[in-house]
Design a protein around this motif. Structure first.
Motif, PDB file in Angstrom:
ATOM      1  N   GLN A 219      -6.084 -33.864  73.185  1.00  0.00           N
ATOM      2  CA  GLN A 219      -6.511 -32.470  73.335  1.00  0.00           C
ATOM      3  C   GLN A 219      -5.709 -31.775  74.429  1.00  0.00           C
ATOM      4  O   GLN A 219      -5.292 -30.621  74.279  1.00  0.00           O
ATOM      5  CB  GLN A 219      -8.007 -32.400  73.649  1.00  0.00           C
ATOM      6  N   MET A 220      -5.486 -32.474  75.516  1.00  0.00           N
ATOM      7  CA  MET A 220      -4.678 -31.904  76.591  1.00  0.00           C
ATOM      8  C   MET A 220      -3.252 -31.667  76.115  1.00  0.00           C
ATOM      9  O   MET A 220      -2.618 -30.672  76.493  1.00  0.00           O
ATOM     10  CB  MET A 220      -4.700 -32.835  77.799  1.00  0.00           C
ATOM     11  N   GLN A 221      -2.750 -32.564  75.278  1.00  0.00           N
ATOM     12  CA  GLN A 221      -1.390 -32.406  74.749  1.00  0.00           C
ATOM     13  C   GLN A 221      -1.289 -31.147  73.893  1.00  0.00           C
ATOM     14  O   GLN A 221      -0.284 -30.422  73.954  1.00  0.00           O
ATOM     15  CB  GLN A 221      -0.997 -33.632  73.935  1.00  0.00           C
ATOM     16  N   LYS A 227       0.965 -24.057  75.671  1.00  0.00           N
ATOM     17  CA  LYS A 227       1.517 -23.397  76.857  1.00  0.00           C
ATOM     18  C   LYS A 227       3.037 -23.359  76.790  1.00  0.00           C
ATOM     19  O   LYS A 227       3.664 -22.359  77.170  1.00  0.00           O
ATOM     20  CB  LYS A 227       1.062 -24.131  78.115  1.00  0.00           C
ATOM     21  N   PHE A 228       3.657 -24.447  76.303  1.00  0.00           N
ATOM     22  CA  PHE A 228       5.112 -24.483  76.180  1.00  0.00           C
ATOM     23  C   PHE A 228       5.614 -23.353  75.293  1.00  0.00           C
ATOM     24  O   PHE A 228       6.669 -22.771  75.543  1.00  0.00           O
ATOM     25  CB  PHE A 228       5.567 -25.815  75.598  1.00  0.00           C
ATOM     26  N   GLU A 229       4.848 -23.025  74.256  1.00  0.00           N
ATOM     27  CA  GLU A 229       5.281 -21.972  73.340  1.00  0.00           C
ATOM     28  C   GLU A 229       4.917 -20.584  73.863  1.00  0.00           C
ATOM     29  O   GLU A 229       5.688 -19.633  73.717  1.00  0.00           O
ATOM     30  CB  GLU A 229       4.642 -22.183  71.965  1.00  0.00           C
ATOM     31  N   GLY A 230       3.722 -20.478  74.477  1.00  0.00           N
ATOM     32  CA  GLY A 230       3.230 -19.158  74.869  1.00  0.00           C
ATOM     33  C   GLY A 230       3.687 -18.663  76.222  1.00  0.00           C
ATOM     34  O   GLY A 230       3.779 -17.450  76.450  1.00  0.00           O
ATOM     35  N   ASP A 231       3.983 -19.559  77.130  1.00  0.00           N
ATOM     36  CA  ASP A 231       4.421 -19.154  78.460  1.00  0.00           C
ATOM     37  C   ASP A 231       5.903 -18.805  78.417  1.00  0.00           C
ATOM     38  O   ASP A 231       6.726 -19.618  77.984  1.00  0.00           O
ATOM     39  CB  ASP A 231       4.180 -20.288  79.455  1.00  0.00           C
ATOM     40  N   GLY A 233       8.247 -18.652  80.640  1.00  0.00           N
ATOM     41  CA  GLY A 233       9.127 -19.553  81.371  1.00  0.00           C
ATOM     42  C   GLY A 233       9.346 -20.862  80.635  1.00  0.00           C
ATOM     43  O   GLY A 233      10.488 -21.321  80.480  1.00  0.00           O
ATOM     44  N   PHE A 234       8.262 -21.486  80.177  1.00  0.00           N
ATOM     45  CA  PHE A 234       8.384 -22.745  79.446  1.00  0.00           C
ATOM     46  C   PHE A 234       9.106 -22.534  78.118  1.00  0.00           C
ATOM     47  O   PHE A 234       9.953 -23.349  77.718  1.00  0.00           O
ATOM     48  CB  PHE A 234       6.997 -23.355  79.197  1.00  0.00           C
ATOM     49  N   ALA A 235       8.756 -21.442  77.424  1.00  0.00           N
ATOM     50  CA  ALA A 235       9.385 -21.177  76.132  1.00  0.00           C
ATOM     51  C   ALA A 235      10.894 -20.999  76.293  1.00  0.00           C
ATOM     52  O   ALA A 235      11.691 -21.512  75.485  1.00  0.00           O
ATOM     53  CB  ALA A 235       8.766 -19.927  75.499  1.00  0.00           C
ATOM     54  N   ALA A 236      11.291 -20.289  77.340  1.00  0.00           N
ATOM     55  CA  ALA A 236      12.723 -20.075  77.583  1.00  0.00           C
ATOM     56  C   ALA A 236      13.418 -21.398  77.879  1.00  0.00           C
ATOM     57  O   ALA A 236      14.557 -21.617  77.437  1.00  0.00           O
ATOM     58  CB  ALA A 236      12.910 -19.102  78.740  1.00  0.00           C
ATOM     59  N   TYR A 237      12.740 -22.280  78.598  1.00  0.00           N
ATOM     60  CA  TYR A 237      13.328 -23.573  78.923  1.00  0.00           C
ATOM     61  C   TYR A 237      13.563 -24.393  77.658  1.00  0.00           C
ATOM     62  O   TYR A 237      14.671 -24.895  77.423  1.00  0.00           O
ATOM     63  CB  TYR A 237      12.419 -24.344  79.887  1.00  0.00           C
ATOM     64  N   TYR A 238      12.540 -24.538  76.825  1.00  0.00           N
ATOM     65  CA  TYR A 238      12.681 -25.360  75.615  1.00  0.00           C
ATOM     66  C   TYR A 238      13.578 -24.701  74.581  1.00  0.00           C
ATOM     67  O   TYR A 238      14.381 -25.374  73.912  1.00  0.00           O
ATOM     68  CB  TYR A 238      11.298 -25.674  75.029  1.00  0.00           C
ATOM     69  N   ASP A 239      13.478 -23.400  74.452  1.00  0.00           N
ATOM     70  CA  ASP A 239      14.357 -22.718  73.504  1.00  0.00           C
ATOM     71  C   ASP A 239      15.793 -22.713  73.994  1.00  0.00           C
ATOM     72  O   ASP A 239      16.732 -22.540  73.202  1.00  0.00           O
ATOM     73  CB  ASP A 239      13.866 -21.284  73.277  1.00  0.00           C
ATOM     74  N   GLY A 240      15.980 -22.914  75.312  1.00  0.00           N
ATOM     75  CA  GLY A 240      17.326 -23.048  75.843  1.00  0.00           C
ATOM     76  C   GLY A 240      17.962 -24.362  75.435  1.00  0.00           C
ATOM     77  O   GLY A 240      19.193 -24.479  75.351  1.00  0.00           O
ATOM     78  N   ILE A 241      17.122 -25.379  75.194  1.00  0.00           N
ATOM     79  CA  ILE A 241      17.631 -26.660  74.699  1.00  0.00           C
ATOM     80  C   ILE A 241      18.049 -26.513  73.240  1.00  0.00           C
ATOM     81  O   ILE A 241      19.120 -26.956  72.823  1.00  0.00           O
ATOM     82  CB  ILE A 241      16.560 -27.757  74.845  1.00  0.00           C
ATOM     83  N   ARG A 242      17.183 -25.852  72.453  1.00  0.00           N
ATOM     84  CA  ARG A 242      17.488 -25.533  71.057  1.00  0.00           C
ATOM     85  C   ARG A 242      16.584 -24.383  70.648  1.00  0.00           C
ATOM     86  O   ARG A 242      15.377 -24.394  70.915  1.00  0.00           O
ATOM     87  CB  ARG A 242      17.276 -26.731  70.132  1.00  0.00           C
ATOM     88  N   ALA A 243      17.144 -23.395  70.031  1.00  0.00           N
ATOM     89  CA  ALA A 243      16.382 -22.210  69.633  1.00  0.00           C
ATOM     90  C   ALA A 243      15.202 -22.620  68.746  1.00  0.00           C
ATOM     91  O   ALA A 243      15.372 -23.359  67.771  1.00  0.00           O
ATOM     92  CB  ALA A 243      17.283 -21.230  68.887  1.00  0.00           C
ATOM     93  N   LEU A 245      12.690 -24.506  69.662  1.00  0.00           N
ATOM     94  CA  LEU A 245      12.167 -25.840  69.945  1.00  0.00           C
ATOM     95  C   LEU A 245      10.725 -25.801  70.447  1.00  0.00           C
ATOM     96  O   LEU A 245       9.920 -26.668  70.084  1.00  0.00           O
ATOM     97  CB  LEU A 245      13.052 -26.547  70.972  1.00  0.00           C
ATOM     98  N   ALA A 246      10.379 -24.810  71.250  1.00  0.00           N
ATOM     99  CA  ALA A 246       9.016 -24.732  71.788  1.00  0.00           C
ATOM    100  C   ALA A 246       8.001 -24.603  70.659  1.00  0.00           C
ATOM    101  O   ALA A 246       6.971 -25.288  70.645  1.00  0.00           O
ATOM    102  CB  ALA A 246       8.894 -23.555  72.759  1.00  0.00           C
ATOM    103  N   GLY A 247       8.283 -23.712  69.686  1.00  0.00           N
ATOM    104  CA  GLY A 247       7.373 -23.531  68.564  1.00  0.00           C
ATOM    105  C   GLY A 247       7.309 -24.761  67.673  1.00  0.00           C
ATOM    106  O   GLY A 247       6.234 -25.145  67.184  1.00  0.00           O
ATOM    107  N   TRP A 248       8.454 -25.398  67.456  1.00  0.00           N
ATOM    108  CA  TRP A 248       8.488 -26.589  66.600  1.00  0.00           C
ATOM    109  C   TRP A 248       7.726 -27.734  67.257  1.00  0.00           C
ATOM    110  O   TRP A 248       6.988 -28.462  66.586  1.00  0.00           O
ATOM    111  CB  TRP A 248       9.937 -27.001  66.348  1.00  0.00           C
ATOM    112  N   PHE A 249       7.868 -27.864  68.565  1.00  0.00           N
ATOM    113  CA  PHE A 249       7.140 -28.914  69.269  1.00  0.00           C
ATOM    114  C   PHE A 249       5.639 -28.698  69.144  1.00  0.00           C
ATOM    115  O   PHE A 249       4.877 -29.641  68.889  1.00  0.00           O
ATOM    116  CB  PHE A 249       7.544 -28.947  70.742  1.00  0.00           C
ATOM    117  N   ARG A 250       5.205 -27.442  69.257  1.00  0.00           N
ATOM    118  CA  ARG A 250       3.769 -27.201  69.106  1.00  0.00           C
ATOM    119  C   ARG A 250       3.310 -27.573  67.706  1.00  0.00           C
ATOM    120  O   ARG A 250       2.224 -28.135  67.532  1.00  0.00           O
ATOM    121  CB  ARG A 250       3.440 -25.732  69.395  1.00  0.00           C
TER     122      ARG A 250
END
Length: 270
Positions: A219-221, A227-231, A233-243, A245-250
């Protein structure tokens, strides 16, 4: 310690009077009497035990040695055993005191480090953080995390684990995280579908990697992936690795959660 000049030559002090004169408890005097370490030499007509001047002198010596940390058996030997050297006994006691001081100093340093970990999270300089976590790392993130999660059990666990980690340990953590993020980007590029065995394996790997900070429930995950997708700062970090990526990870986290009976839409941080 007591001033020897305060013990005069008057005999016949009761236990209560001796207690006040020496600054020790009546209970202590009774105990020393019971074990034969220091007994009153006189008795009044009414039957009360009385300490003589010589008794008080012995009691004062006991008090002095007790204040120096000697045990009662050791004190008895110093006072009564001709073969026992007072200097040797005190020298041994001094060595024990030095060891305790060293332990207390190390304990104090450990407490300072634990306090700092709870307040800062990462016990690394800004330069060390840049070297270990890379140029994209923002040193302010740890402070922001403390503001948001400082009262949670997870922050406490994170701080407690941080205490034992220096630059080398954090470098190992950073390398493991970077390896995971690389695998994540490669899987997305390869078209790995949410809910597939490959995607589920990555979700499990993420929980394992993240466990270096604190245990991460499913549940915490889900909340973390959200948060990775919605925040920004986090979204920019993961999408910087691959466009994307934050949404796909979620999506792969949500799919795995559903497979384990968890509704991602109602998951909470627990």
């Amino acid at each position: 310690m007591l001033d020897a000049a305060r013990i005069d030559a008057a005999d016949g002090l009761t236990v209560g009077q001796a207690s006040k004169r020496l600054g020790v408890t009546v209970r202590a005097l009774h105990h020393w009497d019971e074990i034969g370490l220091a007994r009153p030499s006189l008795r009044s007509l009414a039957g009360y035990r009385l300490y003589t001047a010589a008794d008080l002198e012995r009691l004062q010596r006991i008090v002095v040695y007790r204040e120096l940390g000697l045990g009662l058996d050791r004190i008895r030997a110093v006072l009564d055993d001709p073969a026992t050297s007072a200097a040797a006994a005190l020298r041994a006691q001094r060595g024990q005191v030095a060891e305790r001081i060293d332990r207390l100093q190390r304990l104090g340093a450990g407490l300072d480090r634990m306090i700092e970990a709870h307040e800062r999270g990462l016990l690394l300089t800004v330069d060390q953080q840049a070297v270990i976590f890379g140029p994209e790392w923002d040193p302010e993130w740890a402070g922001q995390a403390r503001k948001e999660y400082g009262d949670t059990a997870q922050w406490k666990q994170f701080a407690e684990r941080s205490v034992s980690r220096g630059p080398e340990e954090w470098q190992a953590v950073a390398d493991e995280v970077a390896g995971f993020e690389c695998a994540l980007a490669e899987a997305m590029a390869a078209g790995v579908a949410p809910g597939s065995p490959e995607a589920d394996a990555l979700v499990e790997r993420h929980r394992k990697v993240f466990a270096v900070y604190f245990p991460l429930s499913r549940q915490m995950q889900v909340c973390l992936a959200r948060k990775f997708e919605g925040d920004p700062g986090f979204a920019a970090y993961y999408d910087g690795i691959r466009a994307g990526l934050a949404g796909w990870f979620r999506r792969i986290v949500d799919a795995s959660a559903r497979a384990h009976g968890i509704d991602p839409d109602t998951a909470t941080w627990e």
